[in-house]
Write a protein that holds these residues in place. Structure first.
Motif, PDB file in Angstrom:
ATOM      1  N   VAL A  84     -57.452 -17.066  -0.116  1.00 19.52           N
ATOM      2  CA  VAL A  84     -56.857 -15.746   0.093  1.00 19.52           C
ATOM      3  C   VAL A  84     -55.379 -15.925   0.411  1.00 19.52           C
ATOM      4  O   VAL A  84     -55.018 -16.724   1.281  1.00 19.52           O
ATOM      5  N   GLY A  95     -51.824 -13.580   1.326  1.00 18.79           N
ATOM      6  CA  GLY A  95     -51.311 -12.266   1.680  1.00 18.79           C
ATOM      7  C   GLY A  95     -49.806 -12.290   1.819  1.00 18.79           C
ATOM      8  O   GLY A  95     -49.234 -13.270   2.324  1.00 18.79           O
ATOM      9  N   LYS A 136     -48.718  -5.487   5.439  1.00 18.43           N
ATOM     10  CA  LYS A 136     -49.280  -6.342   4.395  1.00 18.43           C
ATOM     11  C   LYS A 136     -49.249  -5.547   3.094  1.00 18.43           C
ATOM     12  O   LYS A 136     -49.911  -4.521   2.974  1.00 18.43           O
ATOM     13  N   GLU A 141     -51.864  -8.918  -1.897  1.00 20.03           N
ATOM     14  CA  GLU A 141     -52.817  -9.992  -1.632  1.00 20.03           C
ATOM     15  C   GLU A 141     -53.461 -10.408  -2.948  1.00 20.03           C
ATOM     16  O   GLU A 141     -53.448  -9.666  -3.937  1.00 20.03           O
ATOM     17  N   CYS A 178     -54.529  -3.722  -0.785  1.00 16.29           N
ATOM     18  CA  CYS A 178     -55.035  -4.955  -0.157  1.00 16.29           C
ATOM     19  C   CYS A 178     -56.477  -4.721   0.311  1.00 16.29           C
ATOM     20  O   CYS A 178     -56.784  -4.728   1.511  1.00 16.29           O
ATOM     21  N   THR A 181     -58.592  -7.177   2.833  1.00 19.44           N
ATOM     22  CA  THR A 181     -58.324  -7.036   4.269  1.00 19.44           C
ATOM     23  C   THR A 181     -58.947  -5.758   4.814  1.00 19.44           C
ATOM     24  O   THR A 181     -59.545  -5.758   5.901  1.00 19.44           O
ATOM     25  N   ALA A 186     -61.037 -13.479   4.242  1.00 20.30           N
ATOM     26  CA  ALA A 186     -60.020 -12.426   4.236  1.00 20.30           C
ATOM     27  C   ALA A 186     -59.642 -12.002   5.646  1.00 20.30           C
ATOM     28  O   ALA A 186     -58.739 -11.179   5.817  1.00 20.30           O
ATOM     29  N   GLU A 221     -56.993 -15.388   6.868  1.00 18.04           N
ATOM     30  CA  GLU A 221     -55.638 -15.360   6.297  1.00 18.04           C
ATOM     31  C   GLU A 221     -54.681 -14.488   7.123  1.00 18.04           C
ATOM     32  O   GLU A 221     -53.609 -14.953   7.528  1.00 18.04           O
TER      33      GLU A 221
END
Length: 478
Positions: free
Chosen positions: A282, A284, A296, A299, A395, A398, A431, A434
């Motif tokens: 993963v 990001g 964020k 990803e 994303c 996440t 996830a 990361e």
């Protein structure tokens, strides 16, 4: 399907499940709607109406099975009376027409293998989220009806799976993904999901007037659970908030931003990375604004990728990390040498990506994320404190993972370690690791550089012109 004296004990939501044409359903979501009673009455119904049928009812542990189904005024013993004989040795009820209700448990992951040769006509699982996805898939694979003489009235119903559960526990993530969609909608699943007709039937305490009548203070005890998130999960059946959730302050409507949210070019960039091959890698991409808020914004990740493929996918997702070599904070497994003396994996990344060893302490990292997502409002609904971490809606890894993390029962200050499964690459906590590495880097707020205007430039005079205006638009003396 004929009405029975037992079915008359059901409330409206229980009846919706009882008569559902779906062959695989989940009932409940909140505490108190009568989940276990529904399963008991339904099990008896099938045994009375289909001779020779085998109903397997599961709880995760034997004490839960005993306390929920063999004790109390609506237990199997009370409901069956003289209708069936109980075999203590086999832990099953046997009907005169050859039908059976077998009471089972799977405390350990591989306990399901004890049912390898079973032919289950009706599979029932009480508190489905207490089971792992592997256990559920294995048991579903035993659901069949070879040679069972089923009347035309019930042929479309058998074989079937009936489950009930609250949010939370080890199976929350996969149950939410598999079942929680448009309420009461019946749809056919894909072949790799079993191909059955699936339905989610939400129900709350307010749907069970019998419990409210017999125990009017039960709702108050739910209100007294302490954690507002836990109260919301148990009373409202909120699958984004559940018992055992570690990041209980996570809210999709607060922390998730639209994908077109603009990341300013002057904001500092940094990355997080969790390496994997058999389980997914993963990556990001993050940015920090002038107030220290972290966003964020990109990803990527997948299983079975080699380093050169991972670099290409990172470049496609966030090319600025190769162009400007923004720092990427990664787990220490990148720096482990092979037993055969082969070089560290990080050497395959370093020519193009700026990999840095992350701070990997699990408890500190979990607390760091919790601090970043923390927020509070006053009684009027206004923010007293806003979160410092936001995720753009693209994303999805996440957004799916953070609210699914639960406490480790052996260490409540840590998040439970969960591995990906063969069937679901994102069932593990990759996830989550990361962003934990990323936020442990102590992101620094950005400062926008403002270049001074020269005294002999047009910009200088334009700026002075604007400064010289009075409220009426007249010029002041420079």
């Amino acid at each position: 399907m004929s009405e029975s004296s037992l079915s008359l004990m059901l409330n409206d939501k229980q009846r919706l499940a009882f008569y559902s044409p779906a062959t695989e359903f989940l009932f409940g979501g909140a505490a108190g709607p009568g989940k276990s009673l529904l399963l008991r009455i339904s099990a008896i119904r099938w045994c009375e109406q289909v001779p020779g049928i085998q109903v397997y009812l599961f709880r995760r542990t034997f004490p839960d099975l005993r306390d929920n189904h063999l004790r109390g005024p609506t237990s199997f013993f009370a409901l069956l009376s003289s209708k069936a004989k109980y075999s203590k040795q086999e832990n099953e009820f046997i009907f005169s027409n050859g039908s059976r209700i077998k009471l089972c448990h799977c405390q350990y992951e591989d306990d399901v293998e004890n049912y390898q040769g079973s032919e289950i006509h009706v599979l029932m699982i009480d508190e489905l989220t207490h089971f792992t996805e592997y256990q559920y898939r294995f048991l579903r694979g035993r659901v069949r009806a070879i040679g069972l003489n089923v009347s035309e009235e019930f042929k479309s119903f058998i074989p079937r799976i009936e489950t009930a559960s609250n949010p939370g526990s080890i199976g929350h993530q996969w149950v939410k993904k598999a079942f929680i969609r448009s309420p009461t909608e019946i749809y056919q699943t894909s072949v790799d999901e079993g191909g059955m007709m699936r339905q989610f039937i939400p129900a709350k305490l307010r749907d069970n007037p019998a419990l409210l009548r017999d125990d009017p203070d039960y709702e108050k005890r739910l209100d007294g659970l302490g954690s507002p998130a836990l109260v919301r999960a148990m009373k409202d059946g909120d699958w984004d908030i559940f018992a055992g959730q570690f990041f209980e302050n996570w809210r999709r409507d607060i922390h998730v931003l639209p994908r077109d949210f603009e990341i300013q070019p002057w904001w500092n960039r940094f990355g997080g990375y969790d390496h994997g091959h058999n389980h997914p890698y993963v990556f990001g991409a993050y940015a920090v604004d002038g107030d220290g808020n972290v966003y964020k914004y990109r990803e990527c990740g997948d299983r079975g990728r080699k380093p050169d493929q991972i670099i290409d996918e990172i470049n496609a997702a966030a090319p600025e990390f190769l162009i400007k070599r923004h720092p990427i904070y990664a787990g220490h497994d990148l720096w482990v040498k092979g037993r055969d003396g082969s070089p560290e994996i990080v050497e395959k990344f370093m020519p193009k990506l700026a990999m840095i060893k992350a701070h990997i302490d699990r408890k500190t990292g979990a607390d760091q994320i919790r601090n970043y997502i923390d927020w509070r409002k006053d009684d009027s609904g206004e923010f007293i404190k806003r979160p410092k971490f936001y995720v753009l809606e693209n994303c999805w890894r996440t957004i799916q993972q953070l609210p699914a993390m639960i406490y480790d029962e052996n260490d409540p200050e840590d998040v439970l370690k969960v591995d990906a499964t063969e069937n679901d690459v994102w069932a593990g906590d990759d996830a989550y690791d990361e962003p934990r590495y990323a936020l442990m880097s102590r992101p620094r707020l950005s400062k926008q550089e403002v270049k001074p205007l020269g005294r002999n430039t047009m910009g200088y005079f334009l700026e002075r012109w604007e400064q010289s205006k009075n409220p009426k638009g007249k010029l002041r003396q420079l």
